[in-house]
Design a protein around this motif. Structure first.
Motif, PDB file in Angstrom:
ATOM      1  N   LEU A  98       0.928  -0.801   0.106  1.00  6.55           N
ATOM      2  CA  LEU A  98      -0.021   0.326  -0.311  1.00  6.55           C
ATOM      3  C   LEU A  98       0.420   1.008   0.262  1.00  6.55           C
ATOM      4  O   LEU A  98       0.878   2.402  -1.059  1.00  6.55           O
ATOM      5  N   LYS A  99       2.143   1.215   0.815  1.00 12.58           N
ATOM      6  CA  LYS A  99       2.792   2.498   0.604  1.00 12.58           C
ATOM      7  C   LYS A  99       3.532   2.699  -0.692  1.00 12.58           C
ATOM      8  O   LYS A  99       3.254   3.716  -1.178  1.00 12.58           O
ATOM      9  N   GLN A 100       4.483   1.640  -0.910  1.00  8.25           N
ATOM     10  CA  GLN A 100       4.484   1.926  -2.492  1.00  8.25           C
ATOM     11  C   GLN A 100       3.711   2.297  -3.651  1.00  8.25           C
ATOM     12  O   GLN A 100       4.070   2.761  -4.909  1.00  8.25           O
ATOM     13  N   LYS A 115     -13.173   8.075   2.034  1.00  2.00           N
ATOM     14  CA  LYS A 115     -14.189   8.297   2.762  1.00  2.00           C
ATOM     15  C   LYS A 115     -15.658   7.999   2.134  1.00  2.00           C
ATOM     16  O   LYS A 115     -16.268   6.828   2.510  1.00  2.00           O
ATOM     17  N   ARG A 116     -15.578   8.488   0.924  1.00  2.06           N
ATOM     18  CA  ARG A 116     -16.620   7.565   0.030  1.00  2.06           C
ATOM     19  C   ARG A 116     -15.871   6.005   0.527  1.00  2.06           C
ATOM     20  O   ARG A 116     -16.929   5.075   0.430  1.00  2.06           O
ATOM     21  N   ALA A 117     -15.436   5.547  -0.115  1.00  4.99           N
ATOM     22  CA  ALA A 117     -15.290   3.972   0.168  1.00  4.99           C
ATOM     23  C   ALA A 117     -15.756   3.055   2.144  1.00  4.99           C
ATOM     24  O   ALA A 117     -15.768   2.521   1.706  1.00  4.99           O
ATOM     25  N   THR A 118     -15.222   4.509   2.902  1.00  3.11           N
ATOM     26  CA  THR A 118     -15.831   3.861   3.777  1.00  3.11           C
ATOM     27  C   THR A 118     -17.212   4.300   3.986  1.00  3.11           C
ATOM     28  O   THR A 118     -17.866   3.104   5.013  1.00  3.11           O
ATOM     29  N   TYR A 130     -12.177  -1.979   2.243  1.00  2.05           N
ATOM     30  CA  TYR A 130     -12.826  -1.120   3.295  1.00  2.05           C
ATOM     31  C   TYR A 130     -11.804  -1.459   4.393  1.00  2.05           C
ATOM     32  O   TYR A 130     -11.479   0.068   5.235  1.00  2.05           O
ATOM     33  N   GLN A 131     -11.238  -2.089   4.106  1.00  2.00           N
ATOM     34  CA  GLN A 131     -10.011  -2.026   5.487  1.00  2.00           C
ATOM     35  C   GLN A 131      -9.258  -0.825   5.142  1.00  2.00           C
ATOM     36  O   GLN A 131      -8.877  -0.562   6.067  1.00  2.00           O
ATOM     37  N   GLU A 132      -8.921  -1.329   3.869  1.00  2.00           N
ATOM     38  CA  GLU A 132      -7.454  -0.354   3.287  1.00  2.00           C
ATOM     39  C   GLU A 132      -7.973   0.930   3.181  1.00  2.00           C
ATOM     40  O   GLU A 132      -7.174   2.019   3.817  1.00  2.00           O
TER      41      GLU A 132
END
Length: 325
Positions: free
Chosen positions: A106-108, A145-148, A158-160
């Motif tokens: 995810l950082k990359q 925010k839309r994804a959450t 969702y977790q990401e």
């Protein structure tokens, strides 16, 4: 037989128990006893002194002063400040241990997205880089925010999205540090002018003896003209001596010869810059002549000149003057 034995005993006793031998033995015993007595006295005196020093290393007055100094230090200790520092240290250590805990993949992914957003920005403009990074953060945060809010129908799991929302909202500086994104902070230098409005700048003092009024000395000025005496081989200790050399040359000049009416002096230990190709040194004194004196530089070197001569200072170090002007 018995008589012979008695005679032998007398002779043996005389041989082994003579007066001299007995005296020597008594003396040796006395010496040994004396050494033992002295040793016992020395040991008792040494231990008594040591115990006295250990039990009482300072006097009563010194002990009292030491106790007072310890009490003063304890009262002067900033207890509340120490407690606050310890509390902040514990909180920062907890934050450092907690971290963001984002997956490496995810950082990359974030790094690639930020680099893509910075491709259209000027690399030398820090403000544009910072604005582009902030614009990406705001846009990414809205997407997260839309994804959450809607767990389905989103390209971000969702977790990401939940981890990214926390990182982009309140942990943005930590996230930048972890992914290696750094932009220098803005440094605003404001000059505080506390000088009264009507007060004039103090007149600059020219080193050396005072210059005569006819020299018309102008600091930070370089005049052009035809060289009467080259300064590359003509040095003077002060600007006043250089001006005097110009006056003397004009007075001694024969008919038909050029007369000095411009003097230019380099007072800087680091040398001076001029439009010509020569390297000018400290204490060069140029004597020049011009019917209509023209200024090469005044106060500051031009931007175009400093672009070509990168080592040139901002302020012109030359001192010059037009004699008789």
């Amino acid at each position: 037989m018995a008589r012979a034995a008695v005679e032998w005993g007398r002779v043996g006793s005389k041989r082994f128990c003579s007066f001299k031998r007995i005296t020597v033995m008594v003396c040796c015993v006395n010496i040994v006893a004396a050494f033992l007595v002295l040793r016992s006295f020395y040991s008792s005196f040494f231990f008594a002194s040591s115990s006295r020093v250990i039990s009482d290393p300072f006097s009563v007055d010194q002990t009292k002063r030491i106790e007072e100094s310890i009490q003063i230090r304890r009262e002067a200790e900033p207890v509340e400040l120490v407690k606050a520092v310890r509390k902040l240290t514990k909180e920062s250590s907890r934050e450092a241990k907690r971290g963001l805990k984002l997956p490496r993949s995810l950082k990359q992914k974030l790094v690639y997205e930020i680099l893509h957003s910075l491709q259209s920005v000027n690399n030398t403009n820090v403000t544009e880089q910072r604005d582009a990074a902030e614009l990406w953060r705001v846009g990414k945060l809205e997407e997260v925010k839309r994804a959450t809010r809607t767990k389905s129908n989103s390209s971000i799991p969702y977790q990401e999205a939940k981890m990214l929302k926390r990182a982009l909202e309140s942990k943005w500086p930590i996230l930048m540090e972890e992914i290696g994104l750094w932009t220098p902070a803005d440094v605003v230098n404001s000059e505080h002018n506390d000088k009264p409005e009507n007060e004039q700048d103090p007149e600059e003092i020219i080193p050396g003896r005072p210059l005569p009024p006819e020299c018309h000395a102008e600091p930070h000025t370089d005049y052009d003209g035809t060289a009467v005496r080259w300064g590359l081989t003509h040095h003077k200790e002060s600007a006043a001596d250089c001006c005097q050399a110009c006056l003397d040359q004009a007075n001694r000049a024969k008919p038909g010869q050029m007369k000095c009416n411009i003097w230019v002096y380099c007072p800087s230990e680091y040398g001076c810059y001029s439009p010509d190709i020569y390297e000018h040194k400290h204490q060069e004194c140029w004597l020049k002549q011009a019917e209509e004196p023209r200024v090469n530089f005044k106060d500051k070197y031009s931007e175009s000149y400093r672009t070509v001569h990168s080592n040139a200072p901002v302020v012109v170090p030359w001192i010059s003057g037009v004699v008789g002007a």
